[in-house]
Design a protein around this motif. Structure first.
Motif, PDB file in Angstrom:
ATOM      1  N   GLY A  83      16.608  52.933  15.674  1.00 14.06           N
ATOM      2  CA  GLY A  83      15.181  52.973  15.942  1.00 14.06           C
ATOM      3  C   GLY A  83      14.306  53.010  14.715  1.00 14.06           C
ATOM      4  N   ASN A  84      14.852  53.454  13.582  1.00 18.11           N
ATOM      5  CA  ASN A  84      14.046  53.591  12.357  1.00 18.11           C
ATOM      6  C   ASN A  84      14.546  52.710  11.221  1.00 18.11           C
ATOM      7  OD1 ASN A  84      12.149  56.109  12.933  1.00 18.11           O
ATOM      8  ND2 ASN A  84      14.168  56.597  13.757  1.00 18.11           N
ATOM      9  N   TYR A  85      15.434  51.791  11.534  1.00 18.07           N
ATOM     10  CA  TYR A  85      16.079  50.997  10.484  1.00 18.07           C
ATOM     11  C   TYR A  85      15.076  50.215   9.634  1.00 18.07           C
ATOM     12  CZ  TYR A  85      19.129  47.663   8.181  1.00 18.07           C
ATOM     13  OH  TYR A  85      19.771  46.912   7.234  1.00 18.07           O
ATOM     14  N   LYS A  86      14.181  49.503  10.273  1.00 14.04           N
ATOM     15  CA  LYS A  86      13.270  48.634   9.518  1.00 14.04           C
ATOM     16  C   LYS A  86      12.336  49.439   8.621  1.00 14.04           C
ATOM     17  CE  LYS A  86      13.312  44.648  12.615  1.00 14.04           C
ATOM     18  NZ  LYS A  86      12.505  43.713  13.439  1.00 14.04           N
TER      19      LYS A  86
ATOM     20  N   GLU B 198      30.808  49.588   0.125  1.00 13.21           N
ATOM     21  CA  GLU B 198      30.318  48.823   1.265  1.00 13.21           C
ATOM     22  C   GLU B 198      28.937  49.323   1.679  1.00 13.21           C
ATOM     23  OE1 GLU B 198      33.337  49.587   4.117  1.00 13.21           O
ATOM     24  OE2 GLU B 198      34.727  48.063   3.330  1.00 13.21           O
ATOM     25  N   SER B 199      28.070  48.403   2.048  1.00 14.78           N
ATOM     26  CA  SER B 199      26.741  48.770   2.540  1.00 14.78           C
ATOM     27  C   SER B 199      26.841  49.306   3.963  1.00 14.78           C
ATOM     28  CB  SER B 199      25.814  47.553   2.523  1.00 14.78           C
ATOM     29  OG  SER B 199      25.606  47.097   1.204  1.00 14.78           O
ATOM     30  N   PRO B 200      25.864  50.104   4.378  1.00 17.65           N
ATOM     31  CA  PRO B 200      25.781  50.478   5.796  1.00 17.65           C
ATOM     32  C   PRO B 200      25.554  49.227   6.645  1.00 17.65           C
ATOM     33  CG  PRO B 200      24.328  51.836   4.441  1.00 17.65           C
ATOM     34  CD  PRO B 200      24.791  50.699   3.579  1.00 17.65           C
ATOM     35  N   PRO B 201      25.676  49.332   7.963  1.00 14.12           N
ATOM     36  CA  PRO B 201      25.479  48.158   8.821  1.00 14.12           C
ATOM     37  C   PRO B 201      24.128  47.500   8.557  1.00 14.12           C
ATOM     38  CG  PRO B 201      26.360  49.981  10.084  1.00 14.12           C
ATOM     39  CD  PRO B 201      26.041  50.522   8.733  1.00 14.12           C
ATOM     40  N   GLY B 202      24.137  46.175   8.343  1.00 11.96           N
ATOM     41  CA  GLY B 202      22.902  45.433   8.159  1.00 11.96           C
ATOM     42  C   GLY B 202      22.301  45.037   9.498  1.00 11.96           C
ATOM     43  N   MET B 203      21.323  44.142   9.487  1.00 11.40           N
ATOM     44  CA  MET B 203      20.645  43.762  10.723  1.00 11.40           C
ATOM     45  C   MET B 203      21.606  43.134  11.724  1.00 11.40           C
ATOM     46  SD  MET B 203      17.599  44.796  10.639  1.00 11.40           S
ATOM     47  CE  MET B 203      16.966  43.924  12.066  1.00 11.40           C
ATOM     48  N   ASP B 204      22.491  42.242  11.257  1.00  8.91           N
ATOM     49  CA  ASP B 204      23.465  41.632  12.164  1.00  8.91           C
ATOM     50  C   ASP B 204      24.417  42.674  12.702  1.00  8.91           C
ATOM     51  OD1 ASP B 204      22.287  39.215  11.669  1.00  8.91           O
ATOM     52  OD2 ASP B 204      23.721  38.645  10.105  1.00  8.91           O
ATOM     53  N   GLY B 205      24.867  43.559  11.791  1.00  9.57           N
ATOM     54  CA  GLY B 205      25.783  44.605  12.212  1.00  9.57           C
ATOM     55  C   GLY B 205      25.132  45.566  13.186  1.00  9.57           C
ATOM     56  N   ILE B 206      23.854  45.822  12.992  1.00  4.65           N
ATOM     57  CA  ILE B 206      23.141  46.725  13.890  1.00  4.65           C
ATOM     58  C   ILE B 206      23.054  46.129  15.282  1.00  4.65           C
ATOM     59  CG2 ILE B 206      20.844  47.611  14.432  1.00  4.65           C
ATOM     60  CD1 ILE B 206      20.499  48.289  11.577  1.00  4.65           C
ATOM     61  N   ASP B 207      22.693  44.838  15.353  1.00  2.00           N
ATOM     62  CA  ASP B 207      22.579  44.202  16.666  1.00  2.00           C
ATOM     63  C   ASP B 207      23.896  44.241  17.412  1.00  2.00           C
ATOM     64  OD1 ASP B 207      19.964  43.685  16.088  1.00  2.00           O
ATOM     65  OD2 ASP B 207      20.335  41.658  15.346  1.00  2.00           O
ATOM     66  N   LEU B 208      24.989  43.939  16.705  1.00  2.00           N
ATOM     67  CA  LEU B 208      26.299  43.929  17.348  1.00  2.00           C
ATOM     68  C   LEU B 208      26.722  45.323  17.761  1.00  2.00           C
ATOM     69  CD1 LEU B 208      28.847  42.385  18.167  1.00  2.00           C
ATOM     70  CD2 LEU B 208      29.702  42.684  15.837  1.00  2.00           C
ATOM     71  N   THR B 209      26.565  46.288  16.827  1.00  2.00           N
ATOM     72  CA  THR B 209      26.975  47.661  17.118  1.00  2.00           C
ATOM     73  C   THR B 209      26.126  48.258  18.239  1.00  2.00           C
ATOM     74  OG1 THR B 209      27.578  47.890  14.801  1.00  2.00           O
ATOM     75  CG2 THR B 209      27.441  49.906  16.084  1.00  2.00           C
TER      76      THR B 209
END
Length: 532
Positions: free
Chosen positions: A294-297, A510-521
């Motif tokens: 919810g606060n990623y961006k 390794e980076s935390p989940p990015g935008m693609d990873g967030i959508d999938l997760t």
């Protein structure tokens, strides 16, 4: 008779009068104590409302061991000294953690913890980093040094500190590591013969392999790989003690994962990150999925990822047979899959690009071309690639503007919002410890003591001995058992790995989940919740 009764009644009146006086005095005393208690409570509330220290900085002790229970509390002063540099001494010594700067820990203190690092930093960074960790319970340090850290004056100071072992990067060291077990295996081979971050990653892993041998020789129970821009944060322990935290780990656990928090600087003129930075962004492992997604961006602020650099934490390994590194962030075992746990409160504090000068210093350490294609060879993480190009192509004024936009947090409204949400957090204890060490004169005492030793050595030694001390022989650089343990025949190493069948590839930053990873997760998370 009347006179007799009159005589008998008189003491009764006196007793009643005394009782009334005592009652009035007790009432007034009780009222006074109540007023004092309420006043102190209000005063404490005002202090905390204005931003006091919410962490247990008054629970530490004043003996040889700052982690020993049952000792008297010590109060810390977190005020800064504007007239001294980071290794200076203020007029007020307000940090009576110890009787002297050597931290004479007893050999019976368990568990015994070591940290290994590969560094080129100077004393202004290494000493606060090292003594902070001594305060929270680390006893042994294995420092693999080059650059500024390997200079004669700096290494002399480091070698004078009890529990510190300094290993210089020499031709002899490289020859030994080229014959080491890791070099002849495949799980690290993907990082060989590549520049900059890849080269550093290989060096760190090879150094960790040697540090395991040193840790066993020193009778160490736990070993941690840490950079000198990282501090352990043993939250969740009443004494703020890393030793207490690891002592409570179940005996069947082989590895403890510490999620990392990333510094969030609020100024572009930070000089002493450990004593100036108090705001950190929490790791996604310490947040709920709803909070993270919810606060990623807003938390990313237009950067490539939630964190500027890595997000997969660091780890502590129990020293045991067949232990090996698995890259700079994890450990592994040749004979089994280690049992690991991840802590819910404790963390590693990573001070990421806390100084504006970090942009140019990283650029100067790497000879890659500032192109999108070439930086992929040199850096593993996207922000490091962007920062290198910026530092290589823009003017200093343009660099500062970019630094303020992408690294410095200046939006107070956003800061308060993310603090309330739990994305950002204030952590004051490391700042208070480092400032207290500085004010007590520890760093000055260490340097002065080493300087006296240098003068004494030079006055008592011949010119030949002086040259030998400046260029130590290989036996002064490596552990005595290193050649026997690391220089194994290739065939033996290969058979051993084939027999174990527990090989796994090295874990890079390794980076935390990015935008693609967030959508999938997030999709998986929603599907899982809807099905349940």
């Amino acid at each position: 008779m009347a006179g007799l009764f009159a005589t008998l009644r008189r003491p009764t009146n006196i007793s009643s009068s005394n009782f009334q006086s005592s009652s009035v005095f007790a009432s007034r005393l009780l009222y006074l104590l109540t007023v004092i208690s309420v006043s102190l409570a209000v005063f404490a509330f005002v202090l905390q409302w204005r931003g006091g220290l919410p962490e247990p900085t008054t629970r530490w002790i004043s003996g040889d061991d700052p982690n020993e229970a049952g000792s008297k509390p010590v109060r810390l002063s977190s005020s800064s000294s504007g007239c001294a540099d980071i290794l200076g001494q203020s007029r007020t010594a307000s940090f009576p953690y110890f009787r002297d700067w050597k931290f004479k820990f007893g050999s019976n203190l368990r568990p015994k913890i070591s940290i290994t690092t590969s560094t080129s930093a100077g004393l202004e960074q290494i000493l606060p980093w090292m003594f902070y960790h001594k305060v929270i319970g680390v006893t042994n340090f294995f420092l693999f040094v080059e650059g500024k850290a390997a200079s004669p004056n700096v290494s002399k100071v480091l070698k004078s500190i009890p529990g510190v072992r300094v290993i210089h990067r020499t031709k002899e060291l490289e020859d030994v590591q080229a014959k080491s077990r890791i070099w002849n295996e495949t799980w690290l081979a993907g990082f060989f013969y590549q520049p900059c971050n890849h080269e550093l990653f290989v060096k760190q892993t090879l150094n960790m392999e040697m540090a395991i041998v040193m840790a066993r020789e020193a009778g160490v129970d736990w070993i941690i790989h840490l950079d000198t821009d990282e501090l352990m944060h043993p939250a969740g322990t009443s004494e703020y003690s890393l030793r207490r935290l690891l002592a409570d780990i179940p005996e069947d656990v082989d590895m403890v994962i510490f999620p990392n928090y990333e510094s969030s600087v609020e100024r572009d003129d930070v000089k002493e990150p450990f004593s100036e930075v108090s705001m950190f962004k929490k790791n996604y492992d310490h947040l709920t999925k709803e909070m993270y997604f919810g606060n990623y961006k807003e938390a990313t602020r237009g950067n490539p990822n939630y964190f500027l650099t890595y997000g997969n934490g660091k780890s502590a390994a129990r020293v045991q047979d067949h232990l090996r590194p698995n890259g700079a962030h994890r450990w592994h075992n040749y004979m089994k899959s280690p049992k690991e746990i991840k802590l819910e409160e404790a963390a590693v504090l990573h001070y990421t690009y806390p100084k504006f000068s970090d942009l140019t210093s990283r650029r100067d350490r790497c000879g890659c071309k500032p192109t999108k294609e070439d930086v992929k060879r040199c850096f593993m993480l996207e922000f490091d690639r962007a920062a290198f190009i910026i530092a290589s192509t823009l003017t200093e004024e343009e660099m500062l503007h970019w630094y303020r936009e992408h690294v410095v947090w200046t939006d107070k409204t956003l800061i308060q919002k993310l603090i309330k949400k739990g994305i950002l957090t204030r952590i004051y204890t490391p700042m208070a410890i480092v400032q207290g060490l500085k004010e007590s004169g520890v760093f000055v005492s260490v340097i002065a003591s080493a300087h006296r030793d240098i003068i004494q050595d030079e006055s008592l030694s011949s010119a030949g001995n002086r040259n030998a001390s400046r260029y130590p022989h290989i036996t002064d650089t490596f552990p005595r058992k290193m050649g026997r343990i690391l220089v194994e025949p290739q065939s033996t190493a290969r058979k051993f790995v084939e027999f174990s069948k527990t090989d796994r590839q090295a874990i890079p930053p390794e980076s935390p989940p990015g935008m693609d990873g967030i959508d999938l997760t997030h999709t998986k998370y929603l599907l899982k919740n809807s099905s349940s």
